[in-house]
Design an enzyme around this catalytic site. Structure first.
Site, PDB file in Angstrom:
ATOM      1  N   HIS A   1      61.747  73.071  76.815  1.00  0.00           N
ATOM      2  CA  HIS A   1      60.550  72.581  77.498  1.00  0.00           C
ATOM      3  C   HIS A   1      60.261  71.142  77.100  1.00  0.00           C
ATOM      4  O   HIS A   1      60.710  70.652  76.061  1.00  0.00           O
ATOM      5  CB  HIS A   1      59.342  73.464  77.188  1.00  0.00           C
TER       6      HIS A   1
ATOM      7  N   HIS B   1      56.772  68.642  76.822  1.00  0.00           N
ATOM      8  CA  HIS B   1      55.315  68.572  76.867  1.00  0.00           C
ATOM      9  C   HIS B   1      54.879  67.373  77.705  1.00  0.00           C
ATOM     10  O   HIS B   1      55.451  66.284  77.591  1.00  0.00           O
ATOM     11  CB  HIS B   1      54.752  68.427  75.448  1.00  0.00           C
TER      12      HIS B   1
ATOM     13  N   ARG C   1      61.428  79.760  71.723  1.00  0.00           N
ATOM     14  CA  ARG C   1      60.846  78.980  72.811  1.00  0.00           C
ATOM     15  C   ARG C   1      61.958  78.538  73.739  1.00  0.00           C
ATOM     16  O   ARG C   1      62.979  78.031  73.302  1.00  0.00           O
ATOM     17  CB  ARG C   1      60.151  77.726  72.294  1.00  0.00           C
TER      18      ARG C   1
ATOM     19  N   TYR D   1      62.213  68.792  66.684  1.00  0.00           N
ATOM     20  CA  TYR D   1      61.333  67.652  66.899  1.00  0.00           C
ATOM     21  C   TYR D   1      61.500  66.633  65.778  1.00  0.00           C
ATOM     22  O   TYR D   1      61.784  66.995  64.625  1.00  0.00           O
ATOM     23  CB  TYR D   1      59.866  68.095  66.939  1.00  0.00           C
TER      24      TYR D   1
ATOM     25  N   TYR E   1      64.451  76.693  70.580  1.00  0.00           N
ATOM     26  CA  TYR E   1      64.325  76.789  69.122  1.00  0.00           C
ATOM     27  C   TYR E   1      63.515  78.031  68.742  1.00  0.00           C
ATOM     28  O   TYR E   1      62.675  78.501  69.517  1.00  0.00           O
ATOM     29  CB  TYR E   1      63.680  75.528  68.539  1.00  0.00           C
TER      30      TYR E   1
END
Length: 241
Positions: free
Chosen positions: A159, A161, A156, A107, A146
């Protein structure tokens, strides 16, 4: 002309309990006392409203809205779908916001210390308003998986959000979109907190070749249902629709 509304009973079985020890963060964050219901004021229910003048021309295009000197690195994709109610009626004028990791799984956030590099041409966030048919569309790159500090070798799956606003900021729902066929589905501790496999299925966006752009990018369809038996699983609605 009178309107008949269908009654859809809550299905409490499809939502995980707040305390789910296999997802270690819930041990400290889950409430230990009964939740309180706080009355909502009229101003919270009626505003602020969202209009097309509030959005920039590139807000829905994550390939371009933070680009500095080139295109983002990664697999280019389209994510699109409709926001509907439990009876399939469109919900127009809904503000849909997305945020995600880059193709390496990192991120663009000061607290993300994963070793994957920051992509200078990718911000990882965007927003769009649904049209009269409840339709929305984004261009982006497919996010990478990640690791995270849950237990040894926790990952994870890829994905995106989603935040869905109603008529005002107090009317907000949050969820995550996954990708059809992801091999980490059965290993993701957060996704596995959902006890109903059918509810998790509704978070898996299928490949949509009909909406892809030849020689450009693939497309995935993610329809969002706000209430009813086929509702999308929302993180901040643990009690059901």
């Amino acid at each position: 002309m009178s309107v008949t509304w269908d009654f859809m009973e809550r299905d409490r079985r499809s939502h995980p309990p707040a305390y789910t020890p296999d997802y270690k963060t819930t041990v400290a964050r889950s409430p230990r006392q009964p939740l309180l219901s706080v009355e909502t004021s009229l101003s919270e229910l009626t505003g602020p409203t969202f209009g097309h003048h509030d959005l920039g021309p590139l807000d829905h295009d994550l390939l371009r809205n933070h680009a500095v000197d080139g295109d983002p690195i990664g697999e280019r994709i389209i994510v699109h779908g409709r926001v509907t109610d439990q009876s399939g009626r469109p919900v127009p004028g809904t503000l849909v916001e997305v945020w995600q990791a880059n193709a390496g799984g990192r991120y663009r956030h000061v607290n993300d210390r994963y070793l994957a590099p920051i992509d200078p041409n990718f911000g990882g966030c965007g927003r769009a308003l649904t049209d009269g048919d409840g339709y929305y569309r984004f261009r982006t790159v497919k996010p990478g998986a990640y690791p995270f500090r849950n237990y040894a070798n926790s990952w994870r799956m890829a994905h995106i959000h989603f935040s869905i606003f109603g008529a005002g900021f107090a009317q907000r729902l949050i969820t995550q979109m996954y990708f059809e066929g992801d091999p980490l589905r059965s290993q993701d501790p957060i996704a596995q907190t959902i006890p109903d496999a059918a509810a998790l299925d509704r978070l898996m966006a299928p490949l949509d070749l009909g909406a892809s752009l030849p020689l450009d990018c693939l497309a995935y369809r993610f329809d969002i249902v706000l209430r009813g038996r086929r509702q999308t699983f929302f993180e901040n609605r643990p009690e059901g629709a």
